[in-house]
Design a protein around this motif. Structure first.
Motif, PDB file in Angstrom:
ATOM      1  N   LEU B  78       0.832  -1.205   0.000  1.00 42.86           N
ATOM      2  CA  LEU B  78       0.000   0.000   0.000  1.00 42.86           C
ATOM      3  C   LEU B  78       0.873   1.265   0.000  1.00 42.86           C
ATOM      4  O   LEU B  78       0.623   2.213  -0.755  1.00 42.86           O
ATOM      5  N   GLU B  79       1.899   1.285   0.831  1.00 43.08           N
ATOM      6  CA  GLU B  79       2.747   2.481   0.906  1.00 43.08           C
ATOM      7  C   GLU B  79       3.510   2.734  -0.392  1.00 43.08           C
ATOM      8  O   GLU B  79       3.685   3.874  -0.810  1.00 43.08           O
ATOM      9  N   LYS B  80       3.956   1.648  -1.035  1.00 45.09           N
ATOM     10  CA  LYS B  80       4.647   1.812  -2.330  1.00 45.09           C
ATOM     11  C   LYS B  80       3.696   2.350  -3.390  1.00 45.09           C
ATOM     12  O   LYS B  80       4.080   3.133  -4.259  1.00 45.09           O
ATOM     13  N   ILE B  81       2.448   1.917  -3.326  1.00 44.05           N
ATOM     14  CA  ILE B  81       1.455   2.383  -4.299  1.00 44.05           C
ATOM     15  C   ILE B  81       1.182   3.879  -4.091  1.00 44.05           C
ATOM     16  O   ILE B  81       1.077   4.642  -5.052  1.00 44.05           O
ATOM     17  N   ILE B  82       1.112   4.269  -2.838  1.00 48.16           N
ATOM     18  CA  ILE B  82       0.912   5.690  -2.542  1.00 48.16           C
ATOM     19  C   ILE B  82       2.073   6.514  -3.116  1.00 48.16           C
ATOM     20  O   ILE B  82       1.870   7.579  -3.702  1.00 48.16           O
ATOM     21  N   ARG B  83       3.285   5.990  -2.993  1.00 47.87           N
ATOM     22  CA  ARG B  83       4.443   6.707  -3.563  1.00 47.87           C
ATOM     23  C   ARG B  83       4.381   6.752  -5.093  1.00 47.87           C
ATOM     24  O   ARG B  83       4.801   7.726  -5.711  1.00 47.87           O
TER      25      ARG B  83
END
Lengths: 392, 263
Positions: B78-83
């Protein structure tokens, strides 16, 4: 306050985390279930099937030789293994199929790990003439082939699930997908105190007969309450079934035994309560084996019925409030428990149950004075014998 | 103004319907996801849904399950997708919503999720296993951050529940065309019109139809009775078909163009 609350929460746990399509059905199920709780005709029907068909009440057997060997414990076995189909699972499937009939559902689906719940579901479907499809992880189809044969013989269709870890968790994913698709005519008989509200409550109520009987039987035999209750915990239905009736008996200590697999440090275990964190899987919030990104980890246990990364929400609540204590026993420990009971009492327990039996040795060393313990002998071990070839 | 609201307003002014494209973020790679989103913008997509892969996608059919697994194999989170959205925002202003199961959001923390996502340029979130009754905390933090929470109406939703859903939903409402999981279907149920009419009486918010829609004819028909259509599995399939090819983005783009042309 009695749990769960109106939204199905046990403190911070439980609830209803499912696609919108299922909500109306869960509302309908909840209404029916609450109504049937006070429906005398329904309750009598349920009781009659438990007695005449499943073989209740089950015995509370004093395990004399085992107790002698353990020295500090008097062990009583609640013989759910003697029920029709060989495990406690039938209590719940009878209850749920009666609800399904009241709701006019014509098709039954279920998930199964060890196959005991699948067999118990296939059995009641045969009994009432309803179509039955059981989802089972492909790995479990392999290691529980005897139960697969039984389900097929009973007229059920067994659908091997090849996604993910190919065990109970994935079988449940697939069952939920089927359910969302066929929601109008299909009833999903969930096998444990898991899933979205009202399932954890409903399954608990159908299994609570175990503890109610055991409590009365122990009281009339010993004129007191037991010191300990002991049961294995995968999803946790046999444990909750035993524990529930003793909830207000504060002197009675409850111990749930999870599967430590190859060890809690190995990443190859199923001990959601001991090593998990709070998360949401299969419709409810509970302790869960997951990574830092919230992805669910694969569980492992020698016992297919415990091979599940989650646990029923009420157990998380019992743990958090300290009402029950949860410990774990490894694959190797379970095999020791299996031999112990087989060779002291002539009773071959299921590998799941063997986890609880095995913990008796540890408990025997822990207790300060002679203590009494009721163990839920949740299932018989015939189903495991073939898979143990080469291990024992 | 939130990009989603702005988009629907513009479409309304032009008397046009929305086309929403879903892909799993990180399949085949997060870099490809960036390029695909830009290609979608070029081909007339109005809103992009980025799927967050999950280990147990119980509302998804085989196509998105497999896509999700490939993304997880690429260690997408999820955090990588946000980035990734943050990167996309340097080059595009297309509205982006995340479609995720609840557990990754719960694991990150709802407040932290909304803050990070909003900051990166995500406009809202769709969570198929989070009904409004369990979403109080998310709705609260989203409202404060001007972040949209999109909830579902399904063929089995009662009129009573529709009121709750309409109240909880911001941005638009997701109408699930059928009882079932995601994935292409040749035939869609006939009760769609009826349910959408019922919902329309309760809200002025846009209602978009998703699940099962895979071809230009369906896009055309369903655009007529709703404010927008959502296509997912069919686009994911087009990506799979072109996997490893140098012209992946161009081929997927031309497929998406064949759909957006119909609304």
């Amino acid at each position: 306050m009695t749990y769960p609350d109106k939204k199905g929460h046990f403190g911070e746990f439980g609830g209803r985390f499912v696609p919108e399509t299922l909500i109306a059905l869960l509302d309908e199920l909840e209404r029916n279930f609450y109504a049937l709780q006070s429906d005398k005709k329904f309750q009598k029907e349920f009781k009659d099937y438990l007695a005449e068909y499943a073989g209740r009440p089950t015995r509370l057997y004093f395990a004399k030789r085992l107790s002698q060997q353990l020295k500090t414990l008097n062990v009583y076995l609640k013989r759910e293994d003697l029920l029709h189909t060989g495990a406690h699972k039938i209590n719940n499937t009878i209850g749920q199929i009666l609800v399904a009939r009241r709701m006019g559902k014509t098709r039954i689906i279920a998930e199964t790990g060890a196959g005991q719940h699948g067999v118990a579901t296939a059995t009641v479907c045969a009994l009432f003439g309803l179509t039955c499809e059981v989802y089972m992880g492909a790995e479990d189809v392999e290691r529980q082939s005897l139960n697969v044969m039984r389900m097929r013989l009973l007229g059920a269709k067994v659908i091997p699930v090849t996604s993910g870890s190919q065990t109970l968790k994935d079988a449940m994913n697939e069952a939920i997908r089927d359910w969302v698709t066929n929601v109008r005519n299909t009833f999903y008989i969930i096998g444990s105190v898991a899933g979205p509200h009202p399932y954890p409550l409903m399954v608990r109520e159908f299994q609570a007969v175990i503890g109610r009987e055991a409590r009365n039987q122990f009281l009339s035999k010993e004129k007191k309450l037991p010191d300990y209750l002991l049961a294995c915990v995968g999803g946790g239905s046999n444990a909750m079934g035993l524990f529930h009736a003793f909830y207000n008996d504060r002197s009675v200590k409850m111990i749930g035994v999870e599967a430590a697999g190859l060890g809690l440090n190995s990443d190859q275990h199923s001990a959601a309560l001991a090593a998990g964190t709070v998360g949401v899987l299969h419709g409810s919030k509970s302790k869960l084996l997951q990574d830092a990104d919230g992805q669910v980890k694969m569980a492992h246990s020698i016992a297919a019925g415990l091979d599940y990364p989650g646990v029923g929400p009420e157990h998380s609540y019992y743990k958090k409030t300290g009402r029950a204590r949860y410990v774990s026993v490894s694959d190797a420990g379970a095999l020791r428990g299996l031999k112990l009971l087989s060779q002291t009492e002539g009773i071959i327990p299921a590998l799941e149950t063997a986890h609880a039996i095995s913990y008796l040795e540890k408990l025997a060393r822990e207790v300060k004075k002679k203590s009494s313990v009721i163990v839920c002998l949740s299932g018989r071990g015939d189903k495991d014998v073939a898979s143990l070839k080469g291990i024992l | 103004m939130n990009r989603i609201d702005l988009t629907f307003q513009t479409l309304r002014d032009k008397k046009k319907k929305a086309f929403l494209a879903f892909i799993t973020a990180g399949d085949p790679s997060l870099k490809a996801t960036e390029e695909l989103v830009l290609a979608f913008e070029r081909s007339g997509v109005d809103i992009v849904e980025l799927g967050v892969p999950f280990s147990d996608p119980l509302a998804d059919g085989p196509t998105i399950q497999a896509s999700s697994q490939r993304a997880l194999n690429n260690k997408v989170s999820l955090e990588k997708i946000i980035r990734t959205v943050e990167n996309i925002r340097k080059r595009s202003n297309i509205p982006i919503v995340l479609m995720t199961y609840y557990n990754p959001v719960f694991s990150l923390g709802e407040e932290r999720f909304v803050r990070q996502a909003k900051q990166a340029g995500v406009d809202g979130v769709i969570i198929p296993d989070l009904p409004p009754e369990e979403a109080a905390q998310l709705i609260r933090v989203a409202k404060k951050a001007d972040f949209r929470t999109i909830f579902f109406i399904s063929p089995t939703t009662t009129s009573q529940r529709m009121k709750t859903i309409v109240k909880a939903s911001t941005g638009f409402i997701y109408y699930v065309s059928l009882t079932g999981v995601t994935g292409s279907r040749s035939k869609l149920p006939s009760d769609i019109v009826h349910q959408i009419k019922k919902a329309k009486r309760l809200t002025k918010q846009p209602i978009c139809i998703g699940f099962g829609i895979s071809n230009p004819t369906q896009v055309k028909e369903l655009s007529r009775i709703s404010d927008g259509v959502i296509v997912g599995s069919a686009i994911v399939k087009a990506i799979v078909k072109n996997q490893g090819k140098a012209n992946l983005v161009r081929n997927v783009e031309s497929f998406v163009r064949s759909l957006t042309a119909q609304r």
